[in-house]
Design an enzyme around this catalytic site. Structure first.
Site, mmCIF file in Angstrom:
data_model
loop_
_atom_site.group_PDB
_atom_site.id
_atom_site.type_symbol
_atom_site.label_atom_id
_atom_site.label_comp_id
_atom_site.label_asym_id
_atom_site.label_seq_id
_atom_site.Cartn_x
_atom_site.Cartn_y
_atom_site.Cartn_z
ATOM 1 N N HIS A 18 45.604 86.259 71.042
ATOM 2 C CA HIS A 18 44.202 86.149 70.623
ATOM 3 C C HIS A 18 43.987 85.144 69.507
ATOM 4 C CE1 HIS A 18 42.836 89.413 73.142
ATOM 5 N NE2 HIS A 18 43.959 90.035 72.825
ATOM 6 N N SER B 14 44.275 93.248 69.939
ATOM 7 C CA SER B 14 43.205 93.044 70.910
ATOM 8 C C SER B 14 42.101 94.091 70.864
ATOM 9 C CB SER B 14 43.787 92.960 72.319
ATOM 10 O OG SER B 14 44.696 93.995 72.552
ATOM 11 N N LYS C 25 42.977 82.848 77.594
ATOM 12 C CA LYS C 25 41.930 83.258 76.654
ATOM 13 C C LYS C 25 41.251 82.013 76.086
ATOM 14 C CE LYS C 25 43.651 87.840 76.374
ATOM 15 N NZ LYS C 25 44.910 88.545 76.177
ATOM 16 N N GLU D 216 51.847 91.840 67.343
ATOM 17 C CA GLU D 216 50.832 90.840 67.667
ATOM 18 C C GLU D 216 50.314 90.233 66.373
ATOM 19 O OE1 GLU D 216 47.809 92.622 70.211
ATOM 20 O OE2 GLU D 216 49.379 93.674 71.302
ATOM 21 N N HIS E 87 50.198 95.510 72.823
ATOM 22 C CA HIS E 87 49.695 95.371 74.187
ATOM 23 C C HIS E 87 50.659 95.977 75.207
ATOM 24 C CE1 HIS E 87 48.445 92.879 77.760
ATOM 25 N NE2 HIS E 87 47.266 93.039 77.209
ATOM 26 N N ASP F 200 53.300 88.052 69.437
ATOM 27 C CA ASP F 200 52.359 87.753 70.514
ATOM 28 C C ASP F 200 51.076 87.220 69.868
ATOM 29 O OD1 ASP F 200 50.389 87.822 72.480
ATOM 30 O OD2 ASP F 200 51.232 89.579 73.472
ATOM 31 N N ASN G 163 37.202 86.617 77.088
ATOM 32 C CA ASN G 163 38.121 86.081 76.078
ATOM 33 C C ASN G 163 38.020 84.558 75.992
ATOM 34 O OD1 ASN G 163 39.217 88.710 75.661
ATOM 35 N ND2 ASN G 163 40.411 88.444 77.532
HETATM 36 C C1 LIG Z 1 45.741 89.215 77.165
HETATM 37 C C2 LIG Z 1 47.009 89.554 76.510
HETATM 38 C C3 LIG Z 1 48.222 89.338 77.144
HETATM 39 C C4 LIG Z 1 48.296 88.918 78.585
HETATM 40 O O1 LIG Z 1 48.043 87.573 78.738
HETATM 41 P P1 LIG Z 1 47.625 87.034 80.211
HETATM 42 O O2 LIG Z 1 47.894 85.584 80.125
HETATM 43 O O3 LIG Z 1 46.210 87.406 80.370
HETATM 44 O O4 LIG Z 1 48.515 87.734 81.181
HETATM 45 C C5 LIG Z 1 49.375 89.565 76.437
HETATM 46 N N1 LIG Z 1 49.335 90.014 75.160
HETATM 47 C C6 LIG Z 1 48.181 90.264 74.532
HETATM 48 C C7 LIG Z 1 48.205 90.751 73.132
HETATM 49 C C8 LIG Z 1 46.988 90.053 75.181
HETATM 50 O O5 LIG Z 1 45.841 90.339 74.574
#
Ligand SMILES: *Cc1c(COP(=O)(O)O)cnc(C)c1O
Length: 389
Positions: free
Chosen positions: A213, A185, A241, A181, A136, A210, A50
């Site tokens: 990404h 993802s 990421k 989101e 997620h 969220d 990522n």
């Molecule tokens: C990767 C991810 C997370 C978690 O984030 P980390 O900082 O890796 O714990 C949360 N939400 C989504 C949509 C993700 O892709």
């Protein structure tokens, strides 16, 4: 009476996973640069990380992490409310708020921890959550922990969402939240932030996005799809990421930040992020707005990959971002292709149920601005030369 050994369930669960060929294990890799690793006895071109902007190996970011370690030590030594708040934590939060064009920001220790703990702080057993079916695991975790009732609406189906909102209003639900989101993802598609804002306003729902990404990659100055939008109540970004390091942040109003400092257990009862991580995030944040050329290159890579895969007869689902799935459907074929690519020096993860719905097994290509056009052509040629037998 004969007692079953108390940990018998462990062996049983593992055996079941193995029988379904879904037993997972950890594979050691060693990073060479932002897009290449050594592993499985060879050098592999990595399409699974990522590290969307290749920042994990950036000299300025490494130097900043080292500088703060030298100045402040390896650990923050306490939780934020005790004595773990250094000037660098507060300064970074101000910079994050300014860069995202939002009122305030608060650091959290990871994206998972943010979602798992912010939602229970915001919702209670009388609340109702409407969340996209594909959100997620960390969001589901947080929603479950809140005790709120929840409805998962069909993926990106805003008509379904609106009818659920109408019903909730009729039932006199006291507190509602829309949780989704901005970039998904596993499919690499995006949600319609404008339409979500409009629905949240119309029905008086809290809007929780969220942006994991998208931060670093999409939106104004690369600061995510909710940048400059005060109408979105809660935006979660991760620094694991595109930021290339670790940690997470939430952006919200000043009063919501104050509320979280007082009522969010995952903020209160954990050690503050270490100085090295603060330095890395700060250095990444300084660079990110200036990386338009990298973002353009990244967008062009995905705009090349999708039609090329489609021309080979494969579905790329609804991808519109730097995450491009190649949906094969069958688990066996997905594993075959993943193995074939590995033999040719390409690392691409096979994603199978239960991570995705049955019949939608896929390879998930995560592109990085550090991939070159040649890297992408090699990927496409290798897939084209695969004969599934
Ligand atoms: C990767 C991810 C997370 C978690 O984030 P980390 O900082 O890796 O714990 C949360 N939400 C989504 C949509 C993700 O892709």
């Amino acid at each position: 009476m004969e007692q079953t050994p108390k940990l018998a369930f462990v062996e049983q669960a593992l055996a079941e996973r193995a029988q379904q060929q879904q037993l997972r294990s950890l594979q050691p890799l060693h990073p060479i640069d932002a897009v290449r690793v050594t592993g499985y006895g060879q050098i592999l071109l990595n399409f699974t990380s990522n590290d969307y902007l290749g920042l994990s190996k950036h000299p300025q970011i490494i130097a900043a992490a080292q500088r703060y370690t030298a100045q402040y030590g390896t650990g923050a030594t306490a939780s934020r409310l005790v004595s773990g708040t250094y000037d660098i934590h507060l300064h970074l939060e101000e910079q994050l708020a300014a860069a995202t064009g939002r009122e305030a920001a608060l650091l959290l220790n990871s994206g998972f921890q943010a979602n798992a703990t912010l939602l229970p702080a915001l919702l209670d057993r009388q609340s109702l959550v409407l969340c996209d079916r594909l959100v997620h695991n960390s969001l589901i975790h947080g929603i479950r922990a809140s005790g709120a009732r929840f409805i998962r609406y069909a993926h990106n189906d805003l008509n379904h969402l609106e009818s659920a909102l109408q019903q909730a209003v009729q039932q006199g639900v006291r507190r509602m939240a829309i949780v989704t989101e901005t970039v998904f993802s596993m499919d690499g598609d995006c949600s319609d932030v404008e339409a979500l804002i409009q629905l949240a306003n119309q029905y008086g729902a809290i809007l929780y996005l969220d942006d994991a990404h998208a931060v670093g990659v999409l939106g104004q100055r690369g600061m995510g799809l909710a940048a400059d939008r005060p109408e979105v109540d809660i935006v979660v970004g991760t620094c694991g990421k595109a930021f290339g390091s670790f940690g997470a942040f939430v952006t919200c109003s000043r009063s919501l930040r104050q509320y979280l400092i007082n009522f969010c257990p995952g903020f209160i009862y954990t050690t503050a992020l270490p100085p090295a991580v603060i330095g890395a995030i700060e250095a990444a944040l300084l660079l990110i707005p200036s990386l338009d050329a990298e973002r353009l290159h990244l967008a062009q890579l995905s705009q090349t990959l999708r039609p090329e895969l489609q021309a080979l007869g494969y579905s790329t689902a609804a991808s519109r971002s730097h995450i491009v799935p190649l949906v094969l459907g069958s688990e066996t074929r997905t594993l075959h292709l993943s193995d074939w690519l590995k033999q040719q020096g390409i690392l691409a993860t096979a994603i199978r149920p239960p991570t995705v719905a049955a019949g939608t097994s896929r390879l998930r290509f995560a592109l990085s601005s550090s991939h070159t056009v040649e890297h992408l052509q090699y990927l496409i040629q290798t897939i084209a030369s695969w004969t599934d037998c």
